[in-house]
Motif scaffolding. Sequence first.
Motif, PDB file in Angstrom:
ATOM      1  N   LEU A  97       0.814  -1.217   0.000  1.00 39.61           N
ATOM      2  CA  LEU A  97       0.000   0.000   0.000  1.00 39.61           C
ATOM      3  C   LEU A  97       0.850   1.271   0.000  1.00 39.61           C
ATOM      4  O   LEU A  97       0.619   2.154  -0.838  1.00 39.61           O
ATOM      5  CB  LEU A  97      -0.989  -0.016   1.162  1.00 39.61           C
ATOM      6  CG  LEU A  97      -1.930   1.175   1.240  1.00 39.61           C
ATOM      7  CD1 LEU A  97      -2.820   1.244  -0.007  1.00 39.61           C
ATOM      8  CD2 LEU A  97      -2.782   1.101   2.487  1.00 39.61           C
ATOM      9  N   PRO A  98       1.840   1.412   0.902  1.00 39.38           N
ATOM     10  CA  PRO A  98       2.663   2.634   0.836  1.00 39.38           C
ATOM     11  C   PRO A  98       3.398   2.783  -0.494  1.00 39.38           C
ATOM     12  O   PRO A  98       3.528   3.898  -1.008  1.00 39.38           O
ATOM     13  CB  PRO A  98       3.662   2.462   1.989  1.00 39.38           C
ATOM     14  CG  PRO A  98       3.003   1.516   2.922  1.00 39.38           C
ATOM     15  CD  PRO A  98       2.184   0.602   2.062  1.00 39.38           C
ATOM     16  N   LEU A  99       3.841   1.678  -1.073  1.00 37.30           N
ATOM     17  CA  LEU A  99       4.516   1.749  -2.370  1.00 37.30           C
ATOM     18  C   LEU A  99       3.559   2.248  -3.451  1.00 37.30           C
ATOM     19  O   LEU A  99       3.907   3.120  -4.245  1.00 37.30           O
ATOM     20  CB  LEU A  99       5.091   0.391  -2.756  1.00 37.30           C
ATOM     21  CG  LEU A  99       5.729   0.311  -4.146  1.00 37.30           C
ATOM     22  CD1 LEU A  99       6.911   1.265  -4.254  1.00 37.30           C
ATOM     23  CD2 LEU A  99       6.142  -1.114  -4.453  1.00 37.30           C
ATOM     24  N   TRP A 119       3.470  18.305   0.443  1.00 37.50           N
ATOM     25  CA  TRP A 119       2.281  17.672   1.007  1.00 37.50           C
ATOM     26  C   TRP A 119       2.318  16.149   0.909  1.00 37.50           C
ATOM     27  O   TRP A 119       1.519  15.462   1.537  1.00 37.50           O
ATOM     28  CB  TRP A 119       1.013  18.233   0.373  1.00 37.50           C
ATOM     29  CG  TRP A 119       0.912  18.084  -1.117  1.00 37.50           C
ATOM     30  CD1 TRP A 119       1.402  18.942  -2.062  1.00 37.50           C
ATOM     31  CD2 TRP A 119       0.272  17.031  -1.830  1.00 37.50           C
ATOM     32  NE1 TRP A 119       1.111  18.483  -3.324  1.00 37.50           N
ATOM     33  CE2 TRP A 119       0.410  17.300  -3.208  1.00 37.50           C
ATOM     34  CE3 TRP A 119      -0.405  15.870  -1.453  1.00 37.50           C
ATOM     35  CZ2 TRP A 119      -0.084  16.476  -4.200  1.00 37.50           C
ATOM     36  CZ3 TRP A 119      -0.912  15.040  -2.446  1.00 37.50           C
ATOM     37  CH2 TRP A 119      -0.753  15.345  -3.790  1.00 37.50           C
ATOM     38  N   HIS A 120       3.253  15.591   0.155  1.00 35.38           N
ATOM     39  CA  HIS A 120       3.393  14.131   0.093  1.00 35.38           C
ATOM     40  C   HIS A 120       3.942  13.574   1.410  1.00 35.38           C
ATOM     41  O   HIS A 120       3.605  12.460   1.798  1.00 35.38           O
ATOM     42  CB  HIS A 120       4.331  13.722  -1.043  1.00 35.38           C
ATOM     43  CG  HIS A 120       3.805  14.041  -2.393  1.00 35.38           C
ATOM     44  ND1 HIS A 120       4.610  14.057  -3.500  1.00 35.38           N
ATOM     45  CD2 HIS A 120       2.570  14.364  -2.848  1.00 35.38           C
ATOM     46  CE1 HIS A 120       3.899  14.359  -4.570  1.00 35.38           C
ATOM     47  NE2 HIS A 120       2.650  14.562  -4.191  1.00 35.38           N
ATOM     48  N   GLY A 121       4.813  14.352   2.058  1.00 31.51           N
ATOM     49  CA  GLY A 121       5.447  13.894   3.290  1.00 31.51           C
ATOM     50  C   GLY A 121       4.462  13.460   4.367  1.00 31.51           C
ATOM     51  O   GLY A 121       4.542  12.334   4.871  1.00 31.51           O
ATOM     52  N   PRO A 122       3.514  14.318   4.748  1.00 27.19           N
ATOM     53  CA  PRO A 122       2.555  13.915   5.781  1.00 27.19           C
ATOM     54  C   PRO A 122       1.732  12.680   5.387  1.00 27.19           C
ATOM     55  O   PRO A 122       1.407  11.856   6.245  1.00 27.19           O
ATOM     56  CB  PRO A 122       1.652  15.143   5.938  1.00 27.19           C
ATOM     57  CG  PRO A 122       2.495  16.288   5.491  1.00 27.19           C
ATOM     58  CD  PRO A 122       3.372  15.742   4.404  1.00 27.19           C
ATOM     59  N   ILE A 123       1.412  12.543   4.126  1.00 33.69           N
ATOM     60  CA  ILE A 123       0.656  11.365   3.680  1.00 33.69           C
ATOM     61  C   ILE A 123       1.483  10.100   3.885  1.00 33.69           C
ATOM     62  O   ILE A 123       0.994   9.100   4.424  1.00 33.69           O
ATOM     63  CB  ILE A 123       0.222  11.509   2.199  1.00 33.69           C
ATOM     64  CG1 ILE A 123      -0.796  12.635   2.061  1.00 33.69           C
ATOM     65  CG2 ILE A 123      -0.342  10.192   1.660  1.00 33.69           C
ATOM     66  CD1 ILE A 123      -1.122  13.012   0.635  1.00 33.69           C
ATOM     67  N   LEU A 124       2.744  10.139   3.482  1.00 32.78           N
ATOM     68  CA  LEU A 124       3.611   8.961   3.626  1.00 32.78           C
ATOM     69  C   LEU A 124       3.886   8.650   5.092  1.00 32.78           C
ATOM     70  O   LEU A 124       3.913   7.478   5.486  1.00 32.78           O
ATOM     71  CB  LEU A 124       4.910   9.178   2.845  1.00 32.78           C
ATOM     72  CG  LEU A 124       4.732   9.278   1.333  1.00 32.78           C
ATOM     73  CD1 LEU A 124       6.030   9.712   0.665  1.00 32.78           C
ATOM     74  CD2 LEU A 124       4.221   7.968   0.744  1.00 32.78           C
ATOM     75  N   ILE A 125       4.075   9.677   5.908  1.00 31.65           N
ATOM     76  CA  ILE A 125       4.284   9.457   7.351  1.00 31.65           C
ATOM     77  C   ILE A 125       3.034   8.849   7.977  1.00 31.65           C
ATOM     78  O   ILE A 125       3.122   7.921   8.786  1.00 31.65           O
ATOM     79  CB  ILE A 125       4.681  10.769   8.057  1.00 31.65           C
ATOM     80  CG1 ILE A 125       6.084  11.187   7.601  1.00 31.65           C
ATOM     81  CG2 ILE A 125       4.619  10.623   9.572  1.00 31.65           C
ATOM     82  CD1 ILE A 125       6.479  12.585   8.027  1.00 31.65           C
ATOM     83  N   ALA A 130       0.172   4.340  10.393  1.00 30.95           N
ATOM     84  CA  ALA A 130      -1.007   3.473  10.344  1.00 30.95           C
ATOM     85  C   ALA A 130      -0.593   2.018  10.164  1.00 30.95           C
ATOM     86  O   ALA A 130      -1.103   1.128  10.863  1.00 30.95           O
ATOM     87  CB  ALA A 130      -1.933   3.906   9.205  1.00 30.95           C
ATOM     88  N   TYR A 131       0.328   1.748   9.249  1.00 32.18           N
ATOM     89  CA  TYR A 131       0.787   0.370   9.028  1.00 32.18           C
ATOM     90  C   TYR A 131       1.456  -0.174  10.287  1.00 32.18           C
ATOM     91  O   TYR A 131       1.187  -1.305  10.702  1.00 32.18           O
ATOM     92  CB  TYR A 131       1.767   0.290   7.850  1.00 32.18           C
ATOM     93  CG  TYR A 131       2.297  -1.111   7.672  1.00 32.18           C
ATOM     94  CD1 TYR A 131       1.560  -2.059   6.981  1.00 32.18           C
ATOM     95  CD2 TYR A 131       3.500  -1.499   8.230  1.00 32.18           C
ATOM     96  CE1 TYR A 131       2.013  -3.359   6.840  1.00 32.18           C
ATOM     97  CE2 TYR A 131       3.967  -2.792   8.094  1.00 32.18           C
ATOM     98  CZ  TYR A 131       3.225  -3.719   7.397  1.00 32.18           C
ATOM     99  OH  TYR A 131       3.680  -5.004   7.286  1.00 32.18           O
ATOM    100  N   VAL A 136       1.582  -3.849  14.788  1.00 29.42           N
ATOM    101  CA  VAL A 136       1.804  -4.154  16.203  1.00 29.42           C
ATOM    102  C   VAL A 136       0.558  -4.791  16.808  1.00 29.42           C
ATOM    103  O   VAL A 136       0.644  -5.796  17.514  1.00 29.42           O
ATOM    104  CB  VAL A 136       2.219  -2.885  16.979  1.00 29.42           C
ATOM    105  CG1 VAL A 136       2.122  -3.089  18.481  1.00 29.42           C
ATOM    106  CG2 VAL A 136       3.625  -2.461  16.578  1.00 29.42           C
ATOM    107  N   ILE A 137      -0.600  -4.227  16.515  1.00 31.08           N
ATOM    108  CA  ILE A 137      -1.850  -4.796  17.053  1.00 31.08           C
ATOM    109  C   ILE A 137      -2.071  -6.199  16.500  1.00 31.08           C
ATOM    110  O   ILE A 137      -2.389  -7.126  17.248  1.00 31.08           O
ATOM    111  CB  ILE A 137      -3.047  -3.877  16.724  1.00 31.08           C
ATOM    112  CG1 ILE A 137      -2.925  -2.580  17.519  1.00 31.08           C
ATOM    113  CG2 ILE A 137      -4.366  -4.574  17.025  1.00 31.08           C
ATOM    114  CD1 ILE A 137      -3.891  -1.493  17.080  1.00 31.08           C
ATOM    115  N   ASP A 138      -1.868  -6.380  15.194  1.00 29.94           N
ATOM    116  CA  ASP A 138      -2.084  -7.673  14.565  1.00 29.94           C
ATOM    117  C   ASP A 138      -1.077  -8.704  15.051  1.00 29.94           C
ATOM    118  O   ASP A 138      -1.439  -9.836  15.355  1.00 29.94           O
ATOM    119  CB  ASP A 138      -2.007  -7.542  13.033  1.00 29.94           C
ATOM    120  CG  ASP A 138      -2.512  -8.784  12.326  1.00 29.94           C
ATOM    121  OD1 ASP A 138      -3.619  -9.245  12.674  1.00 29.94           O
ATOM    122  OD2 ASP A 138      -1.800  -9.284  11.437  1.00 29.94           O
TER     123      ASP A 138
END
Length: 144
Positions: A97-99, A119-125, A130-131, A136-138
């Motif tokens: 997904l990130p790729l 504005w790409h930076g905050p989306i990728l971070i 999120a991943y 960690v939860i999974d």
Amino acid sequence: RGRDICAKFSSCIGMSLGLTGITLLVVGNSVPDALSSIFIAQKEKGDTAVANVFGSSIFDIGLCIGTGYILQSATEGGDEIDFDAGRYNLLIILVFLPLLVFLALVLGFNGGVTSLRYWHGPILIFLYLAYTTFAVIDLEYIMK
């Protein structure tokens, strides 16, 4: 001593000791690559920073995992190494997904120009956080 610190940390955040150890190992492995990419990008060498990220990922997947499995198989007399991929299917799929978002941002939303925007930076971070949170939860659920 290191195990004691890890055990205290895992009890403070409510995570199993095994998962805390794996998480710290992953962070310790990734931080140097992240810092070098950040420093390279700050010198306005974005192409080199992106190449570093992909090169590091390919190295980790190809050489590190490949060598690890060869060594483990050799010590086990050449037997197959069981890996319950079914337990990790969703995490493996979500790695892409990130790729895909990165490629869409770079190639699809720049008017034909191949570049990264502020504005790409905050989306990728956000995708990374999120991943990582999901993983960690999974994994906490899987390791029980």
